[in-house]
Design a protein around this motif. Structure first.
Motif, PDB file in Angstrom:
ATOM      1  N   GLY A  31      11.316   8.205 -63.561  1.00  0.00           N
ATOM      2  CA  GLY A  31       9.902   7.713 -63.839  1.00  0.00           C
ATOM      3  C   GLY A  31       9.492   7.336 -62.429  1.00  0.00           C
ATOM      4  O   GLY A  31       9.929   7.431 -61.238  1.00  0.00           O
ATOM      5  N   VAL A  32       8.328   6.678 -62.594  1.00  0.00           N
ATOM      6  CA  VAL A  32       7.615   6.072 -61.412  1.00  0.00           C
ATOM      7  C   VAL A  32       8.249   4.666 -61.031  1.00  0.00           C
ATOM      8  O   VAL A  32       8.549   3.838 -61.676  1.00  0.00           O
ATOM      9  CB  VAL A  32       6.223   5.927 -61.466  1.00  0.00           C
ATOM     10  CG1 VAL A  32       5.551   5.287 -60.334  1.00  0.00           C
ATOM     11  CG2 VAL A  32       5.523   7.444 -62.183  1.00  0.00           C
ATOM     12  N   ASN A  33       8.554   4.345 -59.678  1.00  0.00           N
ATOM     13  CA  ASN A  33       9.063   3.151 -59.039  1.00  0.00           C
ATOM     14  C   ASN A  33       7.680   2.350 -58.628  1.00  0.00           C
ATOM     15  O   ASN A  33       6.924   2.786 -57.956  1.00  0.00           O
ATOM     16  CB  ASN A  33      10.038   3.575 -57.695  1.00  0.00           C
ATOM     17  CG  ASN A  33      11.084   4.365 -58.131  1.00  0.00           C
ATOM     18  OD1 ASN A  33      11.915   3.900 -59.034  1.00  0.00           O
ATOM     19  ND2 ASN A  33      10.944   5.723 -57.814  1.00  0.00           N
ATOM     20  N   THR A  34       8.046   0.978 -58.830  1.00  0.00           N
ATOM     21  CA  THR A  34       6.958   0.075 -58.877  1.00  0.00           C
ATOM     22  C   THR A  34       7.355  -0.939 -57.668  1.00  0.00           C
ATOM     23  O   THR A  34       8.593  -1.387 -58.042  1.00  0.00           O
ATOM     24  CB  THR A  34       6.255  -0.635 -59.910  1.00  0.00           C
ATOM     25  OG1 THR A  34       5.826   0.400 -61.077  1.00  0.00           O
ATOM     26  CG2 THR A  34       5.216  -1.583 -59.580  1.00  0.00           C
ATOM     27  N   ILE A  35       6.836  -1.160 -56.632  1.00  0.00           N
ATOM     28  CA  ILE A  35       6.830  -2.144 -55.478  1.00  0.00           C
ATOM     29  C   ILE A  35       6.028  -3.215 -55.989  1.00  0.00           C
ATOM     30  O   ILE A  35       4.703  -3.029 -55.708  1.00  0.00           O
ATOM     31  CB  ILE A  35       6.924  -1.646 -54.111  1.00  0.00           C
ATOM     32  CG1 ILE A  35       7.847  -0.452 -53.796  1.00  0.00           C
ATOM     33  CG2 ILE A  35       7.105  -2.946 -53.274  1.00  0.00           C
ATOM     34  CD1 ILE A  35       7.761   0.265 -52.778  1.00  0.00           C
ATOM     35  N   THR A  36       6.372  -4.405 -56.326  1.00  0.00           N
ATOM     36  CA  THR A  36       5.374  -5.464 -56.866  1.00  0.00           C
ATOM     37  C   THR A  36       5.122  -6.401 -55.879  1.00  0.00           C
ATOM     38  O   THR A  36       5.597  -6.473 -54.933  1.00  0.00           O
ATOM     39  CB  THR A  36       6.033  -6.147 -58.200  1.00  0.00           C
ATOM     40  OG1 THR A  36       7.207  -6.925 -57.603  1.00  0.00           O
ATOM     41  CG2 THR A  36       6.399  -5.287 -59.391  1.00  0.00           C
ATOM     42  N   ASP A  37       3.876  -6.946 -56.151  1.00  0.00           N
ATOM     43  CA  ASP A  37       3.289  -8.150 -55.166  1.00  0.00           C
ATOM     44  C   ASP A  37       3.418  -7.572 -53.863  1.00  0.00           C
ATOM     45  O   ASP A  37       3.767  -8.352 -52.786  1.00  0.00           O
ATOM     46  CB  ASP A  37       4.246  -9.403 -55.598  1.00  0.00           C
ATOM     47  CG  ASP A  37       4.138  -9.845 -57.076  1.00  0.00           C
ATOM     48  OD1 ASP A  37       3.106  -9.570 -57.324  1.00  0.00           O
ATOM     49  OD2 ASP A  37       4.969 -10.123 -57.447  1.00  0.00           O
ATOM     50  N   VAL A  38       2.638  -6.466 -53.609  1.00  0.00           N
ATOM     51  CA  VAL A  38       2.798  -6.085 -51.843  1.00  0.00           C
ATOM     52  C   VAL A  38       1.569  -6.502 -51.263  1.00  0.00           C
ATOM     53  O   VAL A  38       1.887  -6.944 -50.100  1.00  0.00           O
ATOM     54  CB  VAL A  38       2.498  -4.488 -51.955  1.00  0.00           C
ATOM     55  CG1 VAL A  38       2.479  -4.099 -50.546  1.00  0.00           C
ATOM     56  CG2 VAL A  38       3.984  -3.773 -52.605  1.00  0.00           C
ATOM     57  N   PHE A  39       0.465  -6.956 -51.824  1.00  0.00           N
ATOM     58  CA  PHE A  39      -0.690  -7.260 -50.882  1.00  0.00           C
ATOM     59  C   PHE A  39      -0.876  -8.768 -51.061  1.00  0.00           C
ATOM     60  O   PHE A  39      -0.899  -9.363 -52.230  1.00  0.00           O
ATOM     61  CB  PHE A  39      -1.992  -6.443 -51.396  1.00  0.00           C
ATOM     62  CG  PHE A  39      -1.684  -4.943 -51.216  1.00  0.00           C
ATOM     63  CD1 PHE A  39      -1.716  -4.415 -50.022  1.00  0.00           C
ATOM     64  CD2 PHE A  39      -1.247  -4.011 -52.259  1.00  0.00           C
ATOM     65  CE1 PHE A  39      -1.298  -3.077 -49.707  1.00  0.00           C
ATOM     66  CE2 PHE A  39      -0.905  -2.685 -52.067  1.00  0.00           C
ATOM     67  CZ  PHE A  39      -1.027  -2.250 -50.764  1.00  0.00           C
ATOM     68  N   ALA A  40      -1.293  -9.165 -50.010  1.00  0.00           N
ATOM     69  CA  ALA A  40      -1.610 -10.911 -49.928  1.00  0.00           C
ATOM     70  C   ALA A  40      -3.316 -11.130 -50.333  1.00  0.00           C
ATOM     71  O   ALA A  40      -3.570 -12.303 -50.431  1.00  0.00           O
ATOM     72  CB  ALA A  40      -1.068 -11.436 -48.637  1.00  0.00           C
TER      73      ALA A  40
END
Length: 156
Positions: A31-40
């Motif tokens: 599936g799709v990998n999610t990189i969380t909380d990237v943007f400030a």
């Protein structure tokens, strides 16, 4: 404008491939990998500066990392031909980074590769980035295989 420590981050993503041989252009990981909380900030924009990968099974295979601003709708299963819908490419794909086989170096715990000076501008519909990993070779991963990616970003 000077960057602060808050502006520069490393985000980790671990992908677990299935045991067995991959073909060129297969998806690695389910599936799709999610990189969380990237943007400030509310702008939800940033720049991918570098990508490193630790391949614990020393396959040192070329990989392509695809980035999306929202989750693609038709990610396929692990170890199957990667197919990204035209609609996802048109509206949500923000770019790719290639990790060449020649960039790997053997270490005691596998092989490592870093690509720097990428300068890929990314944005998102939320605070996350979405990732698909594509095999650009024919690696054969073992039963306890793992790929850990470190994505270096500057964010606004």
């Amino acid at each position: 404008m000077a960057l602060t420590a808050r502006d520069l981050i490393n985000k980790r993503l671990t992908v677990t491939p299935s045991a067995g041989a991959y073909a060129d252009h297969d998806q690695i990981g389910s599936g799709v990998n999610t990189i969380t909380d990237v943007f400030a900030s509310a702008s939800r924009k940033g720049i991918i500066e570098s990508i490193s990968v630790h391949d614990y099974t020393t396959q040192a295979a070329a990989l392509t990392v695809h980035f999306f601003r929202s989750s693609p709708t038709n990610a396929v299963a692990d170890n199957a031909q990667l197919g990204i819908a035209d609609a996802d490419m048109a509206s949500d794909w923000v770019g790719k980074v290639e990790l060449p086989a020649a960039n790997y170096q053997s270490v005691v715990t596998g092989a490592v590769c870093t690509v720097s000076n990428i300068n890929l501008i990314v944005d998102s519909t939320d605070d996350n980035l979405y990732v698909l990993i594509e095999s650009a070779g024919t690696p054969t991963y073992g039963a306890s295989a793992a790929l850990t990616f470190i994505i270096g970003l500057s964010r606004g």
